[in-house]
Design an enzyme around this catalytic site. Sequence first.
Site, short mmCIF file in Angstrom:
data_model
loop_
_atom_site.label_atom_id
_atom_site.label_comp_id
_atom_site.label_asym_id
_atom_site.label_seq_id
_atom_site.Cartn_x
_atom_site.Cartn_y
_atom_site.Cartn_z
N ASP A 1 -24.74 -16.82 -7.55
CA ASP A 1 -24.04 -16.34 -6.36
C ASP A 1 -25.04 -16.16 -5.23
OD1 ASP A 1 -21.99 -15.52 -4.75
OD2 ASP A 1 -21.66 -13.58 -5.73
N GLU A 2 -24.58 -16.18 -4.00
CA GLU A 2 -25.44 -16.01 -2.82
C GLU A 2 -26.61 -17.00 -2.85
OE1 GLU A 2 -24.40 -13.87 -0.61
OE2 GLU A 2 -23.57 -12.09 -1.59
N LYS B 1 -15.29 -16.33 -2.73
CA LYS B 1 -16.36 -16.94 -3.53
C LYS B 1 -16.57 -16.17 -4.82
CE LYS B 1 -19.52 -16.30 -0.75
NZ LYS B 1 -20.06 -16.11 0.57
N THR B 2 -16.81 -14.88 -4.66
CA THR B 2 -17.12 -14.09 -5.84
C THR B 2 -15.93 -14.06 -6.78
OG1 THR B 2 -18.51 -12.79 -4.36
CG2 THR B 2 -18.22 -11.94 -6.57
N GLN C 1 -24.42 -17.56 6.04
CA GLN C 1 -24.77 -16.17 5.77
C GLN C 1 -26.19 -16.00 5.24
OE1 GLN C 1 -21.61 -13.44 4.22
NE2 GLN C 1 -20.51 -15.35 3.82
N ARG D 1 -17.20 -8.92 8.16
CA ARG D 1 -16.97 -7.77 7.28
C ARG D 1 -15.62 -7.12 7.58
NH1 ARG D 1 -19.10 -9.60 3.68
NH2 ARG D 1 -19.26 -11.34 5.12
#
Length: 752
Positions: free
Chosen positions: A221-222, A35-36, A259, A616
């Site tokens: 983002d997020e 994504k980032t 998330q 993670r």
Amino acid sequence: MGRTDYLDKLNDKQKEAAMYTEGPLLILAGAGSGKTSTMTCRIAYLIREMGVHPYNILAVTFTNKAAKEMRERVQRLIGEGVNMWILTFHSACLRILRSHAEILDYGRDFAVYDPTDQKTVVKNICKELNIDTKKFTPGYFLGVISHCKEQRIHAREYNSIFGNDFREQMVGQVYDRYEKTLKKNNAMDFDDLLLKTVELFEADEEVLLKYQNRFRYIMVDEYQDTNLIQYAFVKLLADARDEDGNIRRNICVVGDDDQCIYQWRGADIRNILEFEKDFPGAKTVKLEQNYRSTANILAAAHSVISHNRGRKAKKLWTDAEDGKKIVYYNADDEKDEAYFIASEINRIAAQQTQPDGVPDYREFAVLYRTNAQSRTFEEALSNRAIPYRVLGGLRYYDRKEIKDMMCYMRLVQNRADDLALVRIINEPKRGVGGKTLQKLQALAQVRGVGLFNVLLDDEIISSFSGKVAGNLKNFAGLIETYGIERESMKISDLYDGLLVNSGYMKALEDQHTVEADSRLENLMEFKSVIIGYEKEDPNMSLAEFMERIALLADVDNHDSEENAVTLMTLHSAKGLEFPYVFMPGMEDGLFPGWRAFDREDGLEEERRLCYVGITRAKKRLWMTSAQTRTLYGRTDYTRESAFLRELDKSLIEGDSIYEKKDRKAEGVFRDGASGSSVFKPFDQLKYAKAQTKQKAAAMAKAGDTDFAVGDRVSHPKFGEGTVLETGGSVIRIKFADQDRKLALGIAPLKKL
Ligand code: ATP
Ligand code: MG
């Protein structure tokens, strides 16, 4: 590098998203799907290929660290320094407000109050309103106020919506004055930065238009963790019209509904779930390839998260090899768990050496649910000389509340310990400010005695205001009494007594904040430490105990940045990745936390947190639980986490003892109710706090409390004596050897 090399590194879906520049775009991307990376490439593409001026781009995210990283990545891609708005929500809003504050009737040079400033303001208001800040702390009020601001509820609205009972009316009053004070001081707090910007946009069309025209391309983002205000901010800016009057909406949000882990702080998962409704004509790109983890780890994450109902169906796939299975280890207890993890790290690290032959510990992370869990890992890693760092938190023995309580014990052990005394004389607040302390210190110096000696001097103490004098007397009596009784008491009892009778515990309980709760958890966990030592050596003296702890607390293998294992909570791990990840404490009541069992969406949020944790890991993942766990000083049988039960068993190797454990869990789990096969989550913290209070109360019953001057009394150690003076919670008695001041209700005094 060729012009579009960076695009060629993207997969088709990523490329599609990066190159879709006009109209609303939702990149709904699972963990580790890039994504980032995609978002940074999109910014580069806009600038390099579409000729968009950096000035016209706004990219917002949540933390300074994330913003900084994104800026650096973009800079690398476009190969030049640009002054672009890649910022956190707060700093973007601050910049806007600085230019237009006068519209909201603020000066442009308005101050931004940090939490300390906020506390000072509320403290003063409480004084004006005669509110007992021991009962209702500034932290409590600020918590409510912040929550209101997140919901866009102003003081005046608060008072018309709430204000039904005494407490709400009081909060309403404080809130009202708080608002007015900040306004009067030309100041805003952090919540205001967001709230006022939205209000500015709503109040002034021209200003809004200016920013709509400037920010032709907006990225977030997020996005799953945005709250109501952040949503309003983004929506206002994005609903722009171009020259022909058509709605533009060049907004691209990136996120993963799986998330969202900050609902408890106001994040609204609906923002991402309803993006397509909010921004008609939105294109949705799903990135489904995960580049981070092995196939087994990914499958494990999926098998857990698929139990959530309120989610958009999506499944990640990967090209990566299966990798090793997830190791599950069911330890005997929490110590065994920590030693298992430490020895696994040792074993793997030995194979992962860096060029210079030193193991690379940076590849390891231990991700736990609550900060209080870190202690056992710190101990186990220390003992094996494995360097570690505790991220987003202090090492256990460095935490304020632990240090404070250790100072109480140090002072009880040694009343000449001025350093310890200075640290706690006003913890909790006893009205002893800097001036009072200075005066006491000066007197001690003149007389050539320790500070505590001065506190025992009635004449001096009486020179302070009545309230402060009373507080100081109680404090001195408490320390004096425990000092005398310490050898006949269990250390854990002494600790309970100090925690309750000093008012320390109550001061935290009254705050009703997440932070205070976490401090209480740590304090309760300190009992596990004490009880552990008591088990080892029932006759251990307080002095020996303090020595052992001092040694532990001093161990300095604490490597700040470099080569160290990372210990942190699951929450702070969002967005990060590690080759080797350990998830300890996989037990019902701990993770998922007991609170989650109250509400279905509570459990779903915990499950998302579990998903964040699993994803993670790049190469390998360990999950562990302990059959019995001593937490907050109490040892209990545990039951394996619901999330372990949900996990696809074919992906796990190790103790597969589900059947055995399930039988064991029946009836003996935590609440101790026999025969019940229904699992009841149990609030261990609440229980531990209640136990502590009960202990303190029981100890108080050890002695009589009702004395008059002249009464004859007996004490097991000092024999018989005569009461010279009573007042407050301290009593002065003439014993054969000397006069003594004891704390009423704690000293085992009997009336004769
Ligand atoms: P999270 O949800 O955890 O925040 P994310 O979706 O933001 O994850 P990134 O951090 O951008 O994911 O990327 C995850 C990993 O995958 C990184 O190590 C990144 O370098 C790698 N990656 C991303 N896209 C690709 C690609 N197309 N090819 C190879 N590697 C990639
Ligand atoms: Mg990311």
